[in-house]
Design an enzyme around this catalytic site. Sequence first.
Site, PDB file in Angstrom:
ATOM      1  N   HIS A 175      42.304   0.985  63.860  1.00 48.07           N
ATOM      2  CA  HIS A 175      43.010   2.238  64.492  1.00 48.07           C
ATOM      3  C   HIS A 175      41.724   3.043  64.933  1.00 48.07           C
ATOM      4  CE1 HIS A 175      46.189   1.166  61.815  1.00 48.07           C
ATOM      5  NE2 HIS A 175      47.069   1.596  62.871  1.00 48.07           N
ATOM      6  N   ASP A 192      40.515   5.109  61.819  1.00 49.82           N
ATOM      7  CA  ASP A 192      40.192   4.186  60.794  1.00 49.82           C
ATOM      8  C   ASP A 192      38.436   4.208  61.139  1.00 49.82           C
ATOM      9  OD1 ASP A 192      42.758   3.479  60.478  1.00 49.82           O
ATOM     10  OD2 ASP A 192      42.434   1.482  61.499  1.00 49.82           O
ATOM     11  N   ASP A 236      57.973  -0.553  52.971  1.00 54.04           N
ATOM     12  CA  ASP A 236      56.942  -1.351  53.523  1.00 54.04           C
ATOM     13  C   ASP A 236      55.709  -1.559  52.552  1.00 54.04           C
ATOM     14  OD1 ASP A 236      55.722  -2.847  55.504  1.00 54.04           O
ATOM     15  OD2 ASP A 236      55.223  -1.200  56.721  1.00 54.04           O
ATOM     16  N   ASP A 253      53.585  -3.876  52.160  1.00 53.03           N
ATOM     17  CA  ASP A 253      52.355  -4.475  52.961  1.00 53.03           C
ATOM     18  C   ASP A 253      51.535  -5.334  52.172  1.00 53.03           C
ATOM     19  OD1 ASP A 253      52.652  -3.621  55.490  1.00 53.03           O
ATOM     20  OD2 ASP A 253      51.531  -1.934  55.281  1.00 53.03           O
TER      21      ASP A 253
END
Length: 444
Positions: free
Chosen positions: A107, A110, A313, A315
């Site tokens: 992103h 990031d 989520d 992940d």
Amino acid sequence: MSEYFVGNKEFFKGIGKVKYEGPHSDNPFAFKFYDPEKIIAGTKMKEHFKFSLAYWHSFMGDGSDPFGEGTIAHPWETSDPLETAENKADACFEVTSKLGLEYYCFHDRDAAWEGDSPAESEKNLQTVTKMLKERQEATGVKLLWNTVNAFSHPRYANGAATNPDFDVLAQAGAQVKAALDANVTLGGENYVFWGGREGYMSLWNTDMKRELDHLATFLGMARDYGRKIGFKGNFLIEPKPMEPTTHQYDYDAATVLGFLRATGLDSDFLLNIEANHATLAGHTFAHDLQLAADAGMLGSIDANRGDLFVGWDTDQFPANAYDTMEAMLVVLKNGGLKGGGFNFDAKLRRNSTDPEDLFLAHIGGMDTFALGLILADKMMQDGRIDTLRKERYASFDSGKGSEFEKGNLNLEDLFAHAQHTGEPQRTSGKQELIENIINQVLFG
Ligand code: XUL
Ligand code: CO
């Protein structure tokens, strides 16, 4: 210094290039199943996958959760944002090169830091883009996709492209413009939109139709700009049913397919299917993959896994070979992904606090998908399940059934056929037999 070190700083000293040693190796830093050059179903393993590292989880995820602060140390973090960005770029290309991950994803926020204005933020991203490009050239690691973080900043509390305030929508547009510029400079192969806060929490204050119309207009603008500056890859939408908003507009593969077709965006946009998002929507990973594949729109995959006992989520890194086998069956039968790869949108557990855990997690994820590929290929070669599935539809292969599929019958024809044939014979779905065959092929 390791021979695989490529940047200015090496953050994972003592860990070298991870190699394939086979299923009997007891070296935790070796692949047991992922053998990049090995040919499976006519293609090198590495080409089936195009594995990718996710910048956000790998270098930003610190194990924090709503109940506690971070637990995982980030040696790349400093008080100077420029130095931190350069450190993270070094860490990214160190980890990808050592693991043999050929791609990375990020992103805007990031990789770079937010400035005081869109122009300043854009300049920061351009500075980091230069660093990333140098390191891409030095290592051969490529950009699978980038995206924007238009959900963390407080201004996006009511959404980005679906925000009721046009001024906020424009801020998101500025981010997407800068991110597409970065993509083209870096030779990005795809560009992703995940909904972020594109959804709502209460219908009482929401004009859903207007918000969805705005989303379509916004995505069309991004497409037009990308094409204008020479972006030739696919735009990808990543469905997710909830989190952070209660009702996400990109709920699941079926919802996104409908939206893309209704808005005419389906010629430029494909789907990026994430395992944990599919399971949050009440589907299996394979279900959403199959829907996207059947529509000819399976672009890319976010490879992770949820915890079925937990409703959010999580992940997690993939570890369930049965699930990856099902996923790889869909991918193999689809002839691969349309331009995408397998991005580890996955994070370490809060108590996985050793620096080496990032490597062990990726090794496990790559091995689990490699195992899934090997098993899917075995299943296809066995062929019994494919035959059973095909036979279930035999009544549509000839006679009236075939006429129906061609669109040559009307409702009166169905009536006449039903009257003529009488009560149909009961036909078993053979689910238990199929489950028995799966175990025999996998473990026999
Ligand atoms: C969020 C998620 C994102 C996208 C990129 O659940 O999956 O990380 O993959 O914005
Ligand atoms: Co994702």
